[in-house]
Design a protein around this motif. Structure first.
Motif, short mmCIF file in Angstrom:
data_model
loop_
_atom_site.label_atom_id
_atom_site.label_comp_id
_atom_site.label_asym_id
_atom_site.label_seq_id
_atom_site.Cartn_x
_atom_site.Cartn_y
_atom_site.Cartn_z
N GLU A 245 39.69 31.22 24.80
CA GLU A 245 39.14 32.48 24.54
C GLU A 245 38.74 33.38 25.51
N LEU A 246 37.90 32.88 26.49
CA LEU A 246 37.71 33.62 27.64
C LEU A 246 38.53 34.68 28.14
N PHE A 247 39.83 33.91 28.16
CA PHE A 247 40.82 34.88 28.85
C PHE A 247 41.26 35.90 27.67
N ARG A 248 40.95 35.73 26.45
CA ARG A 248 41.61 36.66 25.46
C ARG A 248 40.05 37.62 25.47
N LYS A 249 39.14 37.34 25.68
CA LYS A 249 37.90 38.12 25.55
C LYS A 249 37.72 38.84 26.81
N PHE A 250 37.98 38.54 28.19
CA PHE A 250 37.63 39.17 29.49
C PHE A 250 38.59 39.62 30.02
N TRP A 251 39.81 39.10 29.83
CA TRP A 251 41.00 39.75 30.82
C TRP A 251 41.51 41.04 30.18
N PRO A 252 41.91 42.09 30.81
CA PRO A 252 41.86 42.19 32.56
C PRO A 252 40.73 42.26 33.10
N ALA A 253 40.44 41.76 34.28
CA ALA A 253 39.39 41.86 35.15
C ALA A 253 39.14 43.29 35.31
N ASP A 254 37.74 43.75 35.25
CA ASP A 254 37.31 45.14 35.41
C ASP A 254 37.24 45.25 36.92
N ILE A 255 36.77 44.31 37.68
CA ILE A 255 36.57 44.50 39.21
C ILE A 255 36.88 43.15 39.79
N HIS A 256 37.83 43.15 40.75
CA HIS A 256 37.99 42.12 41.94
C HIS A 256 37.49 42.51 43.13
N LEU A 257 36.16 42.12 43.49
CA LEU A 257 35.55 42.69 44.77
C LEU A 257 36.14 41.75 45.87
N VAL A 258 36.74 42.49 46.89
CA VAL A 258 37.23 41.52 48.02
C VAL A 258 37.02 42.39 49.29
N GLY A 259 36.82 41.46 50.50
CA GLY A 259 36.79 42.29 51.78
C GLY A 259 38.25 42.83 52.13
N LYS A 260 38.12 43.81 53.14
CA LYS A 260 39.38 44.62 53.58
C LYS A 260 40.66 43.73 53.97
N ASP A 261 40.13 42.52 54.47
CA ASP A 261 41.30 41.60 55.01
C ASP A 261 42.06 41.08 53.95
N ILE A 262 41.74 40.97 52.71
CA ILE A 262 42.28 40.24 51.99
C ILE A 262 42.80 41.15 50.84
N ILE A 263 42.65 42.53 51.05
CA ILE A 263 43.15 43.43 50.22
C ILE A 263 44.66 43.51 49.69
N ARG A 264 45.59 43.15 50.68
CA ARG A 264 46.99 43.03 50.48
C ARG A 264 47.35 42.00 49.66
N PHE A 265 46.75 40.78 49.64
CA PHE A 265 46.97 39.83 48.84
C PHE A 265 46.71 40.19 47.35
N HIS A 266 45.46 40.82 47.31
CA HIS A 266 44.98 41.15 45.89
C HIS A 266 45.84 42.40 45.38
N CYS A 267 46.42 43.07 46.22
CA CYS A 267 46.89 44.63 45.57
C CYS A 267 48.47 44.46 45.69
N ILE A 268 49.03 43.49 46.24
CA ILE A 268 50.50 43.29 46.36
C ILE A 268 50.95 41.69 45.68
N ILE A 269 50.58 40.71 46.25
CA ILE A 269 50.91 39.42 45.79
C ILE A 269 50.40 39.17 44.35
N TRP A 270 49.15 39.46 43.91
CA TRP A 270 48.46 39.05 42.74
C TRP A 270 49.27 40.09 41.69
N PRO A 271 49.34 41.39 41.75
CA PRO A 271 49.62 42.08 40.80
C PRO A 271 51.09 41.72 40.43
N ILE A 272 52.04 41.30 41.42
CA ILE A 272 53.38 41.00 41.06
C ILE A 272 53.42 39.70 40.40
N LEU A 273 52.69 38.88 40.85
CA LEU A 273 52.29 37.49 40.06
C LEU A 273 52.13 37.51 38.65
N LEU A 274 51.23 38.56 38.31
CA LEU A 274 50.79 38.75 37.04
C LEU A 274 51.99 39.68 36.22
#
Ligand code: MSP
Length: 512
Positions: A245-274
């Protein structure tokens, strides 16, 4: 009608060590945003957690003579204690060692293998253990990790690979179509040029250590930590389970807040996985800068790590939250020093904010026997103050939506400073001396009302502050007047009884 939802996440932290003030920044910033959205009426889900697998943790545990699980249990208890002390209002804390997470990762890995996105091959490459990242020889910097500069190890092993390259064009198209997806813009450009350089398939399993989630159909392998870690954002919502239920209610995330060092993981690997899983992409990934020391990065080996628990004990939670949120410019790095922290507490909190309340409660006590009286007709100066007060919430909200927290605080401080100036301009002591009671009542009403506005707007940033102010302003039992919706000028009822109290932020004389 159902309330709009808002899902915000922090990175999940490595329990390889205790957290420092830089980590605290990320979580405090996400917390301010979560509280702001709740105050605006959103149904908010705020997730944080711990990223507990990998060789680094295994080694740290061994060095302490503990099993990895015993080791992380102890450190994660410390995370939770820190978040409690910093007034972090998370809705859920996910640990990657929990069954609710490991099951989802195992199922995702199997699915990707079955549909041909993951394949098995032999790998030879350079591995940076602290960064948990493989590097092609050509990318090494003088033989070391190009990210952290530390030595890498040559690894040859049979591994599973994820076909990242397959999705590169789709990802570029998504980024182009959704200008808000990666913020700020400099980070977006960095990610786009990285993708355009060409994506290599990603090694997503290891056989050289055990502390991880087993690949279900090939138990000699454990899942690469970043695939494991990123999945937390959906496993915590019950994705892929009967309890989603939570997934159906809240996904997609509005904001993933991350430090600049891990931006590539979140903007390349993660979206491709999704994309490979046919799941919608998060709306925004916001990358913030780093909190540095004059001497550079904080690190245990340099012995310059700043412990947020010590600072909270010394200066109080609101002062630390305020400093962190005001100091780090959006997207850029900022510098921490205790001198600077003390200067900010004295100037912004003790002088500007604290003195304003002391002066206004002192004057209402002295001239009106502690009662707020009705305002009479407005003059030009009053209009200026009122216009600013009435305009500030909208300005603050726009800055919050742009994730400009120092900007939002700056807007509130313009009102604080305007109110301080208004006292000088209207000189209530002279009005009292000259017996101009109606004019005096108007001025004091306006000041108290402006302070109510300021305090409501500060609530997401400094959650421990408002009850202390409401007590002094006589509004503790009037929650209807202390919400975002109550920011309409003139709602403060004449007849409200003021109760003078201790200074909100006593001045700090010197750094001890
Ligand atoms: N475990 C990964 C994240 C996985 S998210 C799916 C990780 N953990 S971490 O503990 O090393 O870092 C967590 C966050 O803390 C990162 O966003 C990082 O940028 C942030 N910070 C670490 N040091 C920092 C500063 N000195 N200043 C600001 N943020 C810093 O990476």
């Amino acid at each position: 009608m159902a309330r709009p939802t808002f899902y915000i996440t922090t990175p999940i932290y490595y329990p390889s060590d205790r957290l420092h003030i830089g980590h605290a920044y990320t979580t405090v910033a996400a917390d301010a945003m979560a509280r702001f959205k709740r105050m605006m009426g959103y149904d908010v889900w705020f997730l944080t957690g711990s990223d507990e697998h990998g060789q680094k943790i295994e080694r740290a545990a061994r060095a302490r003579g503990l099993s990895p699980k015993a080791y992380v249990d102890e450190i994660v208890a410390g995370f939770k204690e820190l978040w409690a002390r910093l007034d972090i209002s998370y809705n859920d804390f996910i640990r990657t060692t929990e069954a609710r997470h490991t099951q989802v990762v195992a199922a995702i890995f199997t699915r990707l293998y079955e549909q041909g996105d993951i394949y098995k091959a032999t790998y030879e490459g350079w591995y940076c253990t602290p960064c948990e990242t493989f590097w092609a020889e050509a990318r090494l910097a003088h033989g070391n990790c190009p990210d952290c500069g530390r030595p890498v190890e040559l690894v040859r092993e049979e591994s599973y690979f994820f076909r990242l390259a397959r999705y590169a064009d789709r990802l570029l198209e998504h980024i182009a179509r959704h200008p808000d997806f990666i913020q700020p813009e400099a980070r977006r450009n960095e990610v786009v040029s990285f993708i355009k350089m060409g994506l290599e398939d990603l090694c997503v399993s290891r056989t050289t250590f055990d502390w991880g989630i087993q690949v279900p159909f090939d138990p000699r392998h454990v899942v690469y930590v970043w695939i494991d870690a990123l999945t937390n954002y959906i496993s915590a919502l019950g994705y892929g389970t009967p309890n989603d239920e939570l997934f159906r209610k809240f996904w997609p995330a509005d904001i993933h807040l991350v430090g600049k060092d891990i931006i590539r993981f979140h903007c390349i690997i993660w979206p491709i996985l999704l994309m490979a899983l046919d799941i919608e992409l998060p709306k925004r990934v916001v990358g913030h800068g780093w909190l540095l020391l004059e001497s550079g990065k904080m690190s245990k080996s340099k012995g310059n790590v700043v412990d947020p628990l010590v600072l909270v004990g010394k200066y109080g939670v609101d002062a630390i939250r305020y400093y962190l949120l005001r100091e780090l410019p959006p997207g850029a790095d900022g510098y921490y020093s205790e001198e600077n922290l003390v200067a900010k507490i004295n100037t912004d909190l003790a002088n500007d904010l604290g003195n304003l309340l002391s002066r206004l409660t002192a004057m209402i006590t002295r001239y009106q026997d502690g009662t707020v009286e009705a305002a009479g007709p407005h003059e030009g100066l009053d209009e200026e103050l009122i216009d600013l007060a009435v305009g500030t919430p909208g300005e603050m909200a726009a800055l919050m939506d742009a994730f400009d927290l120092p900007g939002a605080l700056g807007a509130i401080w313009r009102l604080v400073n305007r109110a301080n100036k208004y006292i000088e301009e209207t000189a209530p002591w002279a009005l009292a001396r000259d017996g101009r009671r109606n004019r005096l009542a108007t001025v004091l009403y306006n000041l108290a009302e402006a302070y109510r506005f300021v305090t409501v707007m500060l609530t997401p940033f400094m959650p421990a502050l408002p009850p202390r102010v409401w007590e002094q302003l006589g509004l503790l039992d009037r929650p209807d007047l202390t919400t975002w919706g109550a920011l309409q000028w003139g709602r403060l009822p004449p007849g409200t009884r003021i109760k003078r109290g201790a200074p909100l932020f006593p001045r700090i004389e010197a750094v001890k």
